[in-house]
Design an enzyme around this catalytic site. Structure first.
Site, PDB file in Angstrom:
ATOM      1  N   ASN A 124      69.443  25.081  48.120  1.00  0.00           N
ATOM      2  CA  ASN A 124      68.126  25.853  47.828  1.00  0.00           C
ATOM      3  C   ASN A 124      67.101  24.870  47.089  1.00  0.00           C
ATOM      4  O   ASN A 124      66.179  25.480  46.901  1.00  0.00           O
ATOM      5  CB  ASN A 124      68.882  26.811  46.633  1.00  0.00           C
ATOM      6  CG  ASN A 124      67.416  27.528  45.965  1.00  0.00           C
ATOM      7  OD1 ASN A 124      66.986  28.251  46.423  1.00  0.00           O
ATOM      8  ND2 ASN A 124      67.501  26.860  44.792  1.00  0.00           N
ATOM      9  N   SER A 168      62.070  29.435  54.539  1.00  0.00           N
ATOM     10  CA  SER A 168      60.935  30.276  54.301  1.00  0.00           C
ATOM     11  C   SER A 168      60.277  30.979  55.322  1.00  0.00           C
ATOM     12  O   SER A 168      60.395  30.365  56.678  1.00  0.00           O
ATOM     13  CB  SER A 168      59.835  29.348  53.605  1.00  0.00           C
ATOM     14  OG  SER A 168      58.749  29.926  53.233  1.00  0.00           O
ATOM     15  N   TYR A 178      54.925  21.662  53.777  1.00  0.00           N
ATOM     16  CA  TYR A 178      55.600  22.599  53.353  1.00  0.00           C
ATOM     17  C   TYR A 178      56.269  23.351  54.499  1.00  0.00           C
ATOM     18  O   TYR A 178      57.453  23.591  54.648  1.00  0.00           O
ATOM     19  CB  TYR A 178      55.280  23.792  52.249  1.00  0.00           C
ATOM     20  CG  TYR A 178      56.064  24.458  51.812  1.00  0.00           C
ATOM     21  CD1 TYR A 178      57.260  24.642  51.014  1.00  0.00           C
ATOM     22  CD2 TYR A 178      55.923  26.145  52.172  1.00  0.00           C
ATOM     23  CE1 TYR A 178      57.805  25.485  50.638  1.00  0.00           C
ATOM     24  CE2 TYR A 178      56.804  26.862  51.977  1.00  0.00           C
ATOM     25  CZ  TYR A 178      57.912  26.640  51.295  1.00  0.00           C
ATOM     26  OH  TYR A 178      58.692  27.785  50.959  1.00  0.00           O
ATOM     27  N   LYS A 222      60.017  23.437  56.168  1.00  0.00           N
ATOM     28  CA  LYS A 222      61.014  24.464  56.280  1.00  0.00           C
ATOM     29  C   LYS A 222      61.330  24.980  57.773  1.00  0.00           C
ATOM     30  O   LYS A 222      62.397  25.384  58.300  1.00  0.00           O
ATOM     31  CB  LYS A 222      60.358  25.860  55.709  1.00  0.00           C
ATOM     32  CG  LYS A 222      59.988  25.729  54.016  1.00  0.00           C
ATOM     33  CD  LYS A 222      61.460  25.456  53.392  1.00  0.00           C
ATOM     34  CE  LYS A 222      61.208  25.552  51.937  1.00  0.00           C
ATOM     35  NZ  LYS A 222      62.555  25.354  51.369  1.00  0.00           N
TER      36      LYS A 222
END
Length: 252
Positions: A91, A143, A156, A160
């Site tokens: 996580n 995500s 980002y 992901k």
């Protein structure tokens, strides 16, 4: 809450707050012994204390997992503390949103170390310590940005999306060891970590475009993670479960 994780030992990275913390609380309530990881002891101790106050079992594993040795040591310590190792929840993340001209090497490296490389290194160690007969479950937190991206999120979104690739490849390889590997893809969820990137207007826009008419919560995401970790998902692997109220695949 049922005890479908009774007797399991789980490590959750980045569990000092937000989705990680709530996942730890829910897994403990379901009977798991939960090893709480975050970078600082003052982040993990309150979560451990809360779980113990509620009658659950938890250990503190404060450690920087942004290196191969860091994440591997966190898994080893969890195995030693719990006497077995069944569930890994990747996580932890360190996130900065930057426009393409503003991306800096040090920012990208830290994001990759925490959010991408640690997942690869964790697979190595988890596979080594999980019992081949009992198997285990690995849940990677990705995500919806892996599926549908916005501006200022090149690094980002790339990380992901990479997590989904890791998830599928690891599931293909580790299935022979009875290890399931899945991912969850949350939409925007109010947490301490996302507060700097949220405002009332943006939240209202997201809510208006979400079929279920609200933002997700850490409880929503944690329930999905617990499901994937449990025997109820015993024939589910290589999947990316989108937990977003329907916003990604609809147009309202």
């Amino acid at each position: 809450m049922n005890q479908d994780l009774l007797g399991r030992v789980a490590l959750i990275t980045g569990a000092g707050a937000g989705i990680g913390r709530e996942t730890a609380l829910q897994m403990a309530a379901r009977g798991a012994t939960v090893c709480i990881n975050d970078i600082k002891e003052e982040l993990v101790t309150p979560v451990v204390d809360t779980i113990k106050d509620r009658g659950g079992k938890a250990f503190a594993v404060p450690m920087n997992i942004a290196s191969r040795e860091g994440i591997r040591e966190a898994i080893r310590r969890s195995f030693e503390l719990g006497g077995r190792f069944d569930i890994l929840v990747n996580n932890a993340a360190w996130v900065r949103y930057q426009a393409v001209p503003d991306i800096m090497p040090e920012t990208m490296e830290r994001m990759l170390d925490v959010g991408f490389k640690s997942v690869v290194w964790s697979l190595q160690e988890a596979a080594a310590v999980m019992d081949p007969e009992r198997g285990g479950s690995i849940v990677n937190v990705a995500s919806v940005a892996a599926l549908r991206s916005a501006a200022n999120s090149v690094v980002y979104s790339g990380i992901k999306a990479g997590i989904l690739g890791i998830t599928r490849a690891a599931a293909a390889e580790l299935g022979a060891r009875n290890i399931r590997v899945n991912a969850v893809c949350p939409s925007a969820v109010p947490t301490e970590g996302t507060q700097r990137n949220r405002d009332a207007e943006r939240d209202a826009n997201r809510i208006a475009r979400t079929p279920l008419g609200r933002l997700g919560t850490v409880e929503d995401i944690a329930r999905a993670i617990c499901f994937l970790a449990s025997d109820d998902a015993g024939f589910i692997t290589a999947q990316a479960l989108t937990v977003d109220g329907g916003i990604t695949l609809t147009n309202i």
